[in-house]
Design an enzyme around this catalytic site. Structure first.
Site, PDB file in Angstrom:
ATOM      1  N   TYR A 310      36.960  58.800  38.577  1.00 56.33           N
ATOM      2  CA  TYR A 310      37.056  60.251  38.367  1.00 56.33           C
ATOM      3  C   TYR A 310      35.641  60.806  38.193  1.00 56.33           C
ATOM      4  O   TYR A 310      34.873  60.349  37.352  1.00 56.33           O
ATOM      5  CB  TYR A 310      37.906  60.505  37.120  1.00 56.33           C
ATOM      6  CG  TYR A 310      38.400  61.921  36.898  1.00 56.33           C
ATOM      7  CD1 TYR A 310      37.877  63.006  37.582  1.00 56.33           C
ATOM      8  CD2 TYR A 310      39.406  62.173  35.967  1.00 56.33           C
ATOM      9  CE1 TYR A 310      38.337  64.297  37.352  1.00 56.33           C
ATOM     10  CE2 TYR A 310      39.878  63.452  35.734  1.00 56.33           C
ATOM     11  CZ  TYR A 310      39.340  64.508  36.425  1.00 56.33           C
ATOM     12  OH  TYR A 310      39.797  65.786  36.188  1.00 56.33           O
ATOM     13  N   CYS A 311      35.286  61.807  38.993  1.00 53.95           N
ATOM     14  CA  CYS A 311      34.016  62.522  38.875  1.00 53.95           C
ATOM     15  C   CYS A 311      32.838  61.539  38.964  1.00 53.95           C
ATOM     16  O   CYS A 311      32.725  60.788  39.918  1.00 53.95           O
ATOM     17  CB  CYS A 311      34.001  63.342  37.593  1.00 53.95           C
ATOM     18  SG  CYS A 311      32.579  64.467  37.443  1.00 53.95           S
ATOM     19  N   VAL A 312      31.961  61.517  37.954  1.00 54.54           N
ATOM     20  CA  VAL A 312      30.779  60.649  38.011  1.00 54.54           C
ATOM     21  C   VAL A 312      31.167  59.178  38.062  1.00 54.54           C
ATOM     22  O   VAL A 312      30.442  58.343  38.641  1.00 54.54           O
ATOM     23  CB  VAL A 312      29.848  60.936  36.819  1.00 54.54           C
ATOM     24  CG1 VAL A 312      30.532  60.677  35.497  1.00 54.54           C
ATOM     25  CG2 VAL A 312      28.577  60.103  36.888  1.00 54.54           C
ATOM     26  N   GLY A 314      33.625  58.156  39.777  1.00 54.66           N
ATOM     27  CA  GLY A 314      33.930  57.977  41.190  1.00 54.66           C
ATOM     28  C   GLY A 314      32.660  57.774  42.001  1.00 54.66           C
ATOM     29  O   GLY A 314      32.606  56.935  42.909  1.00 54.66           O
ATOM     30  N   PHE A 339      38.906  60.810  42.409  1.00 49.78           N
ATOM     31  CA  PHE A 339      39.282  62.127  41.894  1.00 49.78           C
ATOM     32  C   PHE A 339      38.016  62.984  41.825  1.00 49.78           C
ATOM     33  O   PHE A 339      37.085  62.685  41.068  1.00 49.78           O
ATOM     34  CB  PHE A 339      39.867  62.022  40.475  1.00 49.78           C
ATOM     35  CG  PHE A 339      41.191  61.336  40.361  1.00 49.78           C
ATOM     36  CD1 PHE A 339      41.944  61.001  41.467  1.00 49.78           C
ATOM     37  CD2 PHE A 339      41.707  61.016  39.108  1.00 49.78           C
ATOM     38  CE1 PHE A 339      43.173  60.374  41.348  1.00 49.78           C
ATOM     39  CE2 PHE A 339      42.931  60.382  38.972  1.00 49.78           C
ATOM     40  CZ  PHE A 339      43.666  60.059  40.093  1.00 49.78           C
TER      41      PHE A 339
END
Length: 577
Positions: A310-312, A314, A339
């Site tokens: 998710y985000c960073v 990811g 994500f």
């Protein structure tokens, strides 16, 4: 019905007609009629307004100002104010007084006019590159939000009425809220006593079965007799607490994933302290993600795992996949889901406006003890949506003195984590500023060059249509780098609500496209819209990757395998402040 206003007196109209006429005369006497003529003797200078454009802008401002005054003084004989769709939807001015009471209607119209001209002024700047102009526009929009008449007690009709109604008690209550926030150094957005991690947030049953100086690994208890043979490891961003994916039970992605028959593990990162001053990105890859992958594989005796970043996290998962591929270990990950994650930061959106030398120098000064106070990052993210996440609460909490609302998402948003200062600086410079991850071999992890084009793992990519942190255009760029089978899904809403959207809510929608779109615009043009949550689409995709099932027994239950339970979920790291 609005109150009937007495028409202006004849002498008032005569006076203001003289004022407006005199203003026009002064404009003409000072040469504004030449604004449309070429001015070769006054060339535009870098970073300055073109003189002709500046003069025309001044003339336009005066013209709009006089029209505004005309509407205020003699509305029956004036051209009505025409709102743009965005102005009509502006929640700051939803109270009827902003339109029905002449003084406040005048303030509202004045504000919209000034805001419009300020942004036009930014567009007229000459001699700066596109990035600089975008930074100026971002700062100008922030200033515009700050000077809204809704933000000040003397120009907000609701505040004035509340003060009169409560005989000043609302102002005293608001002052109390403000002083408390100043003491803790952070704006309160939700009732701080309404939620507690482990009591009514992050309550999905599970155990901490592994702990390092960087993270805790939580395994969740199965709720089905059979589970997917390939387990799932979720890597949340360490910029926030992991329980964004385990809010109240009805919103919890983790609980839902367990109910779909997945053996779910989640990494809960440690909030940084002085002991983590030497932690860098490769630690989150080697001692974080790869260590968690190997730990789960060994515990369950499986060859591979499903992963979510998710985000960073990811962004980091992308680098992890490239490292594993370069080392001949790509088979350890059966699938990867992203994500709202970015790997190519060439179009990284408004966060790029904070990557200036001045900003970087300030961040360096804040990390003197080896870690960056999480309140700084929280303030940065709030600034991206200042109108909703800052000024909305200035008005409600401080000016109106309203009680805090119990809102789980905002409680999580305020539950900040600290970041290793050295790593965070590298992240901003190497990725956001220099975009090294998108350049094969520009970054190496433990001596292994990172080349995203080596990744052939099946990938599911989720982006938010209204994401202001990881714009969909930027997330789309993942498709330009990975070489394995890809599925891109565009979800309604933004960085959080676009992800945390359970099927039971029946909210938003998502778009898919089975064609070979080269750009996000092409994807959208040929996309099929589906109402509701994208979560069922994701679990269908997971089952197509591997639908093998096994009994939910032995090590599939937390603490029953070789790794014994160290603590109940949600663990200790998530509660450390």
């Amino acid at each position: 019905m609005p109150e009937t206003r007495e028409p202006p007196k004849l002498e008032d109209l005569q006076h203001w007609t003289w004022v407006l006429g005199r203003a026009q005369q002064m404009m003409l006497e000072n040469g504004l009629d030449a604004a449309s003529s070429p001015l070769p003797q006054m060339p535009a200078m870098p970073g300055m307004f073109d003189p002709a454009k500046a003069m025309q802008a001044t003339a336009d401002f005066w013209s709009d100002s006089m029209a505004l005054w005309q509407r205020f003084l003699d509305p029956e004989h004036s051209v009505p104010f025409e709102e743009t769709p965005d102005q009509a939807r502006d929640k700051r001015f939803k109270a009827k007084q902003w339109r029905e009471e002449p003084v406040f209607d005048f303030l509202r119209q004045s504000y919209f006019m000034i805001a419009d001209h300020m942004l036009r002024g930014v567009d007229a700047i000459e001699g700066v590159d596109g990035r600089q102009k975008e930074q100026i526009r971002f700062a100008t929009k922030g200033l515009i939000d700050a000077i809204s008449p809704s933000n000040f007690p003397g120009t907000n009709p609701e505040v004035i009425e509340k003060v009169i109604e409560t005989k000043g008690e609302s102002l005293l209550k608001g002052l109390s809220h403000m002083m408390a926030d100043l003491t803790k150094g952070q704006m309160t957005q939700a009732d701080p006593d309404a939620f507690e991690v482990g009591r009514n947030l992050a309550t999905t049953p599970g155990k901490v079965i592994h702990r390092t100086d960087l993270y805790e690994l939580i395994q969740y208890s199965p709720t089905t007799d059979e589970v997917h043979a390939t387990p799932l490891i979720i890597f949340p961003p360490w910029i926030n607490r992991f329980y964004i994916l385990d809010l109240t039970p009805e919103k919890s992605f983790i609980r839902w994933a367990v109910e779909q028959g997945l053996t779910v593990f989640v990494v809960s990162w440690k909030s940084a302290d002085a002991s983590m001053k030497d932690v860098r990105w490769e630690d989150y890859i080697e001692r974080g993600q790869i260590d968690a992958i190997d730990t789960v594989r060994d515990l369950l005796k499986v060859d591979a795992v499903h992963t979510i970043g998710y985000c960073v996290a990811g962004t980091t998962l992308a680098a992890t996949l490239a490292v594993l591929a370069a080392r001949g270990e790509a088979a350890k990950v059966k699938s990867a889901t992203f994500f709202t994650a970015q790997v190519d930061f060439s179009q990284a959106g408004e966060l790029s406006n904070f990557i200036t030398e001045d900003q970087l120098e300030m961040i360096r000064s804040l990390g003197g003890e080896g870690f960056l106070d999480g309140r700084y990052m929280a303030a940065t993210f709030n600034l991206l949506r200042g109108r909703d996440l800052i000024w909305n609460y200035v008005t409600n909490n401080y000016l109106l003195g309203q009680d805090y609302a119990p809102f789980d998402l905002l409680h999580w948003n305020s539950d900040v984590t600290n970041l290793p200062a050295g790593w965070h600086m590298s992240y901003l410079t190497d990725l956001y500023r220099d975009n090294k991850l998108a350049q094969p071999g520009a970054i190496d992890i433990g001596g292994t060059p990172v080349d995203l084009s080596a990744v052939t793992t099946p990938v599911y990519i989720q982006a938010g249509r209204e994401d202001h942190i990881a714009p969909a255009e930027s997330v789309w760029k993942i498709t330009h780098h990975f070489k394995g089978p890809l599925k891109f899904v565009l979800a309604g809403s933004g960085h959080i609500a676009g992800v945390v959207n359970p099927p039971s809510a029946g909210k938003y929608q998502y778009w898919t496209n089975d064609g070979n779109a080269a750009t996000l615009a092409e994807f959208v043009a040929g996309a099929r819209e589906t109402k509701g949550s994208w979560w069922p689409d994701w679990i269908d995709w997971i089952e197509k990757v591997d639908d093998t099932k096994v009994a939910a027994k032995g090590a599939r239950k937390p603490g029953k395998g070789k790794l014994k339970a160290l603590a109940d979920a949600p663990g200790d790291y998530v509660k450390a402040r």
